[in-house]
Design a protein around this motif. Sequence first.
Motif, PDB file in Angstrom:
ATOM      1  N   LEU A 214       0.808  -1.222   0.017  1.00  0.00           N
ATOM      2  CA  LEU A 214       0.062   0.044  -0.066  1.00  0.00           C
ATOM      3  C   LEU A 214       0.734   1.186  -0.060  1.00  0.00           C
ATOM      4  CD1 LEU A 214      -3.317   0.482   2.142  1.00  0.00           C
ATOM      5  CD2 LEU A 214      -1.291   2.312   2.456  1.00  0.00           C
ATOM      6  N   VAL A 215       0.492   2.115  -0.706  1.00  0.00           N
ATOM      7  CA  VAL A 215       1.275   3.579  -0.863  1.00  0.00           C
ATOM      8  C   VAL A 215       0.573   4.570  -0.083  1.00  0.00           C
ATOM      9  CG1 VAL A 215       1.703   5.562  -2.260  1.00  0.00           C
ATOM     10  CG2 VAL A 215       2.443   3.108  -3.066  1.00  0.00           C
ATOM     11  N   SER A 216       1.243   5.176   0.876  1.00  0.00           N
ATOM     12  CA  SER A 216       0.292   6.159   1.715  1.00  0.00           C
ATOM     13  C   SER A 216       1.077   7.432   2.001  1.00  0.00           C
ATOM     14  CB  SER A 216       0.016   5.445   3.102  1.00  0.00           C
ATOM     15  OG  SER A 216      -0.624   6.378   3.749  1.00  0.00           O
ATOM     16  N   HIS A 217       0.448   8.513   2.042  1.00  0.00           N
ATOM     17  CA  HIS A 217       1.251   9.561   2.456  1.00  0.00           C
ATOM     18  C   HIS A 217       1.002   9.953   3.932  1.00  0.00           C
ATOM     19  CE1 HIS A 217       3.053  11.468  -0.915  1.00  0.00           C
ATOM     20  NE2 HIS A 217       2.059  11.211  -1.746  1.00  0.00           N
ATOM     21  N   SER A 218       0.050   9.188   4.555  1.00  0.00           N
ATOM     22  CA  SER A 218      -0.386   9.458   6.096  1.00  0.00           C
ATOM     23  C   SER A 218       0.513   8.847   6.973  1.00  0.00           C
ATOM     24  CB  SER A 218      -1.898   9.128   5.926  1.00  0.00           C
ATOM     25  OG  SER A 218      -2.209   9.210   7.415  1.00  0.00           O
ATOM     26  N   ARG A 219       1.205   9.695   7.905  1.00  0.00           N
ATOM     27  CA  ARG A 219       1.791   8.980   8.982  1.00  0.00           C
ATOM     28  C   ARG A 219       0.960   8.216  10.044  1.00  0.00           C
ATOM     29  NH1 ARG A 219       6.204  13.481  11.064  1.00  0.00           N
ATOM     30  NH2 ARG A 219       7.375  13.441   8.804  1.00  0.00           N
ATOM     31  N   ARG A 220      -0.206   8.656  10.016  1.00  0.00           N
ATOM     32  CA  ARG A 220      -1.158   8.166  11.054  1.00  0.00           C
ATOM     33  C   ARG A 220      -1.688   6.771  10.414  1.00  0.00           C
ATOM     34  NH1 ARG A 220      -6.057   6.405  11.884  1.00  0.00           N
ATOM     35  NH2 ARG A 220      -6.571   6.847   9.780  1.00  0.00           N
ATOM     36  N   GLN A 221      -1.931   6.783   9.206  1.00  0.00           N
ATOM     37  CA  GLN A 221      -2.324   5.474   8.461  1.00  0.00           C
ATOM     38  C   GLN A 221      -1.149   4.572   8.302  1.00  0.00           C
ATOM     39  OE1 GLN A 221      -3.394   5.451   3.976  1.00  0.00           O
ATOM     40  NE2 GLN A 221      -5.248   5.343   4.911  1.00  0.00           N
ATOM     41  N   THR A 222      -0.117   4.903   8.139  1.00  0.00           N
ATOM     42  CA  THR A 222       1.001   4.112   8.325  1.00  0.00           C
ATOM     43  C   THR A 222       1.169   3.496   9.520  1.00  0.00           C
ATOM     44  OG1 THR A 222       2.287   5.375   6.433  1.00  0.00           O
ATOM     45  CG2 THR A 222       3.606   3.970   7.868  1.00  0.00           C
ATOM     46  N   ALA A 223       1.228   4.189  10.615  1.00  0.00           N
ATOM     47  CA  ALA A 223       1.249   3.463  11.864  1.00  0.00           C
ATOM     48  C   ALA A 223       0.248   2.444  12.422  1.00  0.00           C
ATOM     49  CB  ALA A 223       1.274   4.595  13.006  1.00  0.00           C
ATOM     50  N   ARG A 224      -0.879   2.970  11.942  1.00  0.00           N
ATOM     51  CA  ARG A 224      -2.075   2.024  11.931  1.00  0.00           C
ATOM     52  C   ARG A 224      -2.171   0.791  11.173  1.00  0.00           C
ATOM     53  NH1 ARG A 224      -8.601   2.546  11.160  1.00  0.00           N
ATOM     54  NH2 ARG A 224      -9.185   1.105  12.648  1.00  0.00           N
ATOM     55  N   LEU A 225      -1.759   0.807   9.864  1.00  0.00           N
ATOM     56  CA  LEU A 225      -1.695  -0.555   9.041  1.00  0.00           C
ATOM     57  C   LEU A 225      -0.440  -1.251   8.890  1.00  0.00           C
ATOM     58  CD1 LEU A 225      -3.890   0.987   6.041  1.00  0.00           C
ATOM     59  CD2 LEU A 225      -4.969  -0.207   8.032  1.00  0.00           C
ATOM     60  N   ALA A 226       0.613  -0.521   8.763  1.00  0.00           N
ATOM     61  CA  ALA A 226       1.699  -1.356   8.404  1.00  0.00           C
ATOM     62  C   ALA A 226       2.042  -2.386   9.467  1.00  0.00           C
ATOM     63  CB  ALA A 226       2.772  -0.336   8.023  1.00  0.00           C
ATOM     64  N   ASP A 227       2.535  -3.323   8.798  1.00  0.00           N
ATOM     65  CA  ASP A 227       3.657  -4.441   9.526  1.00  0.00           C
ATOM     66  C   ASP A 227       4.797  -4.068   9.263  1.00  0.00           C
ATOM     67  OD1 ASP A 227       1.496  -6.335  10.569  1.00  0.00           O
ATOM     68  OD2 ASP A 227       1.014  -6.393   8.605  1.00  0.00           O
ATOM     69  N   THR A 228       5.220  -3.662   8.034  1.00  0.00           N
ATOM     70  CA  THR A 228       6.564  -3.207   7.641  1.00  0.00           C
ATOM     71  C   THR A 228       6.363  -1.801   6.897  1.00  0.00           C
ATOM     72  OG1 THR A 228       7.208  -5.582   7.419  1.00  0.00           O
ATOM     73  CG2 THR A 228       8.714  -3.779   6.604  1.00  0.00           C
ATOM     74  N   HIS A 229       7.092  -0.832   7.010  1.00  0.00           N
ATOM     75  CA  HIS A 229       7.255   0.437   6.419  1.00  0.00           C
ATOM     76  C   HIS A 229       8.555   0.593   5.760  1.00  0.00           C
ATOM     77  CE1 HIS A 229       7.562   5.194   6.894  1.00  0.00           C
ATOM     78  NE2 HIS A 229       7.110   4.679   6.031  1.00  0.00           N
ATOM     79  N   TYR A 230       8.091   1.211   4.316  1.00  0.00           N
ATOM     80  CA  TYR A 230       9.402   1.332   3.561  1.00  0.00           C
ATOM     81  C   TYR A 230       9.319   2.951   3.188  1.00  0.00           C
ATOM     82  CZ  TYR A 230       8.733  -3.577   3.317  1.00  0.00           C
ATOM     83  OH  TYR A 230       8.580  -5.079   3.376  1.00  0.00           O
ATOM     84  N   ARG A 231      10.303   3.542   3.586  1.00  0.00           N
ATOM     85  CA  ARG A 231      10.498   5.107   3.129  1.00  0.00           C
ATOM     86  C   ARG A 231      11.316   5.223   1.870  1.00  0.00           C
ATOM     87  NH1 ARG A 231      13.112   9.776   4.289  1.00  0.00           N
ATOM     88  NH2 ARG A 231      14.252   8.448   6.063  1.00  0.00           N
TER      89      ARG A 231
END
Length: 245
Positions: A214-231
Amino acid sequence: MTETLQQDSSYAARLENLKVDFSGTTVVDVPELNMEQGLIHVVSGPSGSGKTSLLRSFNRLNECFPHCRTSGRIHLTLGNQRIDIQSLPDTRLAALRQKVAMVFQSPNVLPGSIAHNLKLPLKVTRNLKGAEAESTIRKSLQQAKLWDDVRERINHPASSLSGGQQQRLCLARALALDPEILLLDEPTASLDPDVTGQIENLLLELRGRYTMILVSHSRRQTARLADTHYRCENAKIVEIQRLRS
């Protein structure tokens, strides 16, 4: 190249020396990357950092654009096979995009009814008709938490749905294809906070049944959804964070 695997293969995607160029400009440059199966992988970064081009690499949609060149390898685990998708002939791309389905930033409903939006791709990609198609349509709409909203107006125009309902219809359409990997390009960008929350809850419910990128611009969404985050920055993945074990 296709390699038969045991069912416990641990990754959904493995990238090796992946580069995507448009008109000679490199927009994706990933030397190595593994993504585990059944997790939500969130890709973030500034505009122009290569997020969407990276996402489109997983089902070779970049090739639909002129002056695009992709090099390197993308190995996907689909079913009981490890597939080098860069070696697939064009005749197998439709099957790849069935198993690696994409939901875009803005809802792209087809002209016609809600039912037509699901029946047409089922007929074209899976050759499903009649009772089998009707059962699949109902199941996918239930998965997308849309069935109760549309069951009495399934033959009404898809354009009559709200923005959030249209996006859930697009998700249901993707799920109806029987995918294993879901690609989601900022799927809540055009939605209000309440509807965004509904879509996020839905994705969390689908976690484990599908691998999601999933591509996201939202930090809140990333924190809520991500198992792994790639920047991403400047075509490269500059940071990887494992947020959930």
